[in-house]
Design an enzyme around this catalytic site. Structure first.
Site, PDB file in Angstrom:
ATOM      1  CB  SER A 252     -11.995  41.515  12.385  1.00  0.00           C
ATOM      2  OG  SER A 252     -11.577  42.303  11.296  1.00  0.00           O
ATOM      3  CB  SER A 290     -14.941  40.658   7.632  1.00  0.00           C
ATOM      4  OG  SER A 290     -15.025  40.120   8.933  1.00  0.00           O
ATOM      5  CG  ASP A 292     -13.994  36.876   8.687  1.00  0.00           C
ATOM      6  OD1 ASP A 292     -14.506  37.456   9.643  1.00  0.00           O
ATOM      7  OD2 ASP A 292     -14.240  37.163   7.500  1.00  0.00           O
TER       8      ASP A 292
END
Length: 384
Positions: A252, A290, A292
């Protein structure tokens, strides 16, 4: 660099006991884009923005922390700033995001920490907000807390942060130079298999483009194929590449974008989207696993306040901040470029400034500076 180039593999050895002060990107000749930086090349080049860190490192099992971003030195609940949150890939826990996007305003500091520490951090932000003079009758507040998962270097299940840790970061927040690398919320993070952390950068637009400043701060804990100014950076540590982490790009990143340009929520959404372009330049694919996120806010004068805050209303049906001028859409391109470049450079700074850390499940080495310089020089990306 043009066309495909072969990857350069180098053998390196890093000693935990031999770490010295590490450089920023510009210290080794890495220049991103053509726009100049602000005086500090940091998010605090945006007037009024303050940053505070609490770093928690205990033995080899606890590596965590808090990073606090304050848009100004006043009461953020009473003096809100325009804001927006954009999601690249949503595998994360960003507390407070829905209200920011519903109302287009930020009414709290932004606090970054580890995944399982978000509830405790949010509660501590409430303690801080409710105690501010003028907030005695507040019954609802929206703390904004972002996270990345530092569970490789940190015993994350211990949820090691306390209210005192968060309050220390908030009360110690200051303008001026910003500590980077394995500090604050970046203490236990990993990026591209190397030690990640906190990084920052800024850009100052020329007067013909508005003369505004854009600053970015990142908490890097993501993967992919690292590229610096377009050059693939592949370095091996003995027979093993960096940390034994997933190679699918999971992880992340939180990107915080601040500007003194007078922007409303819609324009801040547009600006925040450009931070994702800066992220992509470094080799991230924003993978399935992830988180983001981009949090963008403007300190540009949006109401009756002289320093960029939205002044409290005396309950008229229309307030000044609803009608003041904002940057025209056809003037936004310079701000877009500034955001892309500052985000890219902030990520490089997070890697270059971070030191090797021994942690809960193993050791994550710092990106080797000498080897990185050798690769970049070989491809003409920095001066020989």
């Amino acid at each position: 660099m043009k066309g495909n180039v072969p990857l350069l593999f180098l053998l390196i050895a890093t000693s935990l006991g031999a770490q010295t002060q590490r450089p920023r990107a510009r210290d080794i000749g890495i220049v991103v884009g053509s726009l100049p930086t602000g005086p500090l090349n940091a998010i605090t080049d945006v007037a009024g923005v303050r940053i505070g860190h609490t770093t928690i490192a205990r033995g080899d099992s606890i590596n965590a922390g808090i990073t606090a971003i304050l848009p100004h030195g006043g009461n953020p609940f009473r003096e809100k700033v325009p804001a927006a949150i954009v999601v690249g890939n949503g595998f994360g826990k960003l507390a407070g995001s829905t209200q920011v996007n519903e109302l287009g305003e930020l009414e709290s500091p932004i606090v970054l920490t580890c995944t399982l520490c978000v509830p405790r951090a949010a509660d501590a932000v409430l303690t801080w907000l409710l105690a501010l003079p003028g907030n005695e009758d507040v019954r609802s507040a929206n703390p904004v807390v972002g996270e990345t998962n530092d569970g490789f270097l940190n015993n994350i299940r211990a949820r090691p942060i306390t209210e005192a840790d968060v309050l220390s970061a908030l009360r110690g927040a200051a303008d001026g130079p910003v500590a980077e690398g394995a500090v604050g919320a970046g203490r236990g993070t990993v990026a591209f298999g190397w030690k990640g952390g906190i990084g920052t950068s800024s850009r100052k637009l020329p007067e013909k483009w508005g003369g505004w400043t854009v600053g970015v701060l990142v908490q890097t804990n993501f993967g992919g194929e690292l590229r610096i100014v377009g050059v693939p950076i592949e370095i091996r540590v003995g027979a093993q590449h960096a940390a034994p982490l997933p190679t699918n790009g999971d992880g992340s990143i939180i990107m915080v974008v601040a500007t003194d340009a007078p922007l409303d929520h819609l324009r801040l959404v547009r600006l925040a989207n450009r931070a994702l372009a800066g992220l992509a330049r470094t080799g991230s694919s924003m993978s399935n696993g992830s988180g983001d996120y981009v949090i963008a806010f403007s300190t540009g004068r949006m109401g009756g306040s002289s320093d960029g805050r939205i002044a409290p209303s005396a309950n008229p049906p229309i307030r000044l901040s609803d009608t003041v001028a904002v940057v025209r859409n056809d003037v936004m391109s310079g701000l877009f470029q500034a955001t892309i470049d500052a985000t890219e450079e902030a990520i490089y700074n997070s890697l270059l400034r971070a030191e090797t850390v021994r942690g809960y499940r193993g050791t994550v080495r710092a990106l080797p500076v000498d080897s990185t310089i050798t690769i970049l020089k070989r491809h003409g990306a920095i001066p020989r």
